[in-house]
Design an enzyme around this catalytic site. Structure first.
Site, PDB file in Angstrom:
ATOM      1  N   GLU A  10       0.795  -1.224   0.000  1.00 44.68           N
ATOM      2  CA  GLU A  10       0.000   0.000   0.000  1.00 44.68           C
ATOM      3  C   GLU A  10       0.829   1.276   0.000  1.00 44.68           C
ATOM      4  O   GLU A  10       0.372   2.303  -0.472  1.00 44.68           O
ATOM      5  CB  GLU A  10      -0.930   0.026   1.227  1.00 44.68           C
ATOM      6  CG  GLU A  10      -1.974  -1.051   1.241  1.00 44.68           C
ATOM      7  CD  GLU A  10      -3.142  -0.796   0.316  1.00 44.68           C
ATOM      8  OE1 GLU A  10      -3.315   0.341  -0.170  1.00 44.68           O
ATOM      9  OE2 GLU A  10      -3.902  -1.748   0.069  1.00 44.68           O
ATOM     10  N   ASP A  31      -6.819   7.880  -5.499  1.00 43.65           N
ATOM     11  CA  ASP A  31      -6.181   6.609  -5.855  1.00 43.65           C
ATOM     12  C   ASP A  31      -6.214   6.312  -7.351  1.00 43.65           C
ATOM     13  O   ASP A  31      -5.772   5.259  -7.792  1.00 43.65           O
ATOM     14  CB  ASP A  31      -6.810   5.456  -5.069  1.00 43.65           C
ATOM     15  CG  ASP A  31      -8.193   5.078  -5.561  1.00 43.65           C
ATOM     16  OD1 ASP A  31      -8.801   5.821  -6.371  1.00 43.65           O
ATOM     17  OD2 ASP A  31      -8.693   4.019  -5.116  1.00 43.65           O
TER      18      ASP A  31
END
Length: 142
Positions: free
Chosen positions: A5, A14
């Protein structure tokens, strides 16, 4: 999870319109311009991991080995509790499906906005290897 991540202390999109911060934390508490400290990032990560763990305890009815549990935490952290709860992956785990069928389900979760994402493919291969305790090359499934 942190290796996959990353860790960003300023909120970012994102790529799919989801505001994200810290180690992959999303939710209504994340918005454009938000900044957090490293300590807050760790607190969010712990909270999110606990949520994934609770989902396993609630939805998985078979006994898991520690490596299986860990792999599922990573998957749930990334795909979300609801997606996991409604997944064929969960159904196969609870039905004590074969490793090859379960691996195939891990590898289905490799798309971002409908397109295969090489990073997600690599992550799912690693999670499947952890789940099956098979640290050999799983590229044959991708």
């Amino acid at each position: 999870i942190q290796a996959a991540e990353g860790n960003r202390l300023k909120a970012y999109d994102d790529g799919g319109g989801v505001w994200t911060i810290g180690t992959g934390h999303t939710g209504t508490d994340v918005y454009k311009g938000l900044e957090i400290t490293q300590e807050q990032s760790i607190e969010l990560l712990i909270k999110d991991v606990c949520t994934a763990e609770a989902s396993i305890h609630k939805n998985v009815i078979v006994e898991l080995n520690p490596h299986q549990f860990d792999a599922l935490v990573s998957v749930i952290f990334n795909v979300g509790v609801t997606a996991f709860k409604n997944s064929t992956l969960l159904r196969l785990i609870n039905a004590k499906g074969t490793d090859s069928d379960i691996i195939a389900q891990f590898l289905r979760w490799n798309k971002d906005n409908g397109k295969v994402n090489p990073g997600l493919t690599k992550r799912r291969i690693a999670e499947a290897a952890i789940y099956t305790d098979a640290y050999y090359n799983l590229e044959m499934y991708s």
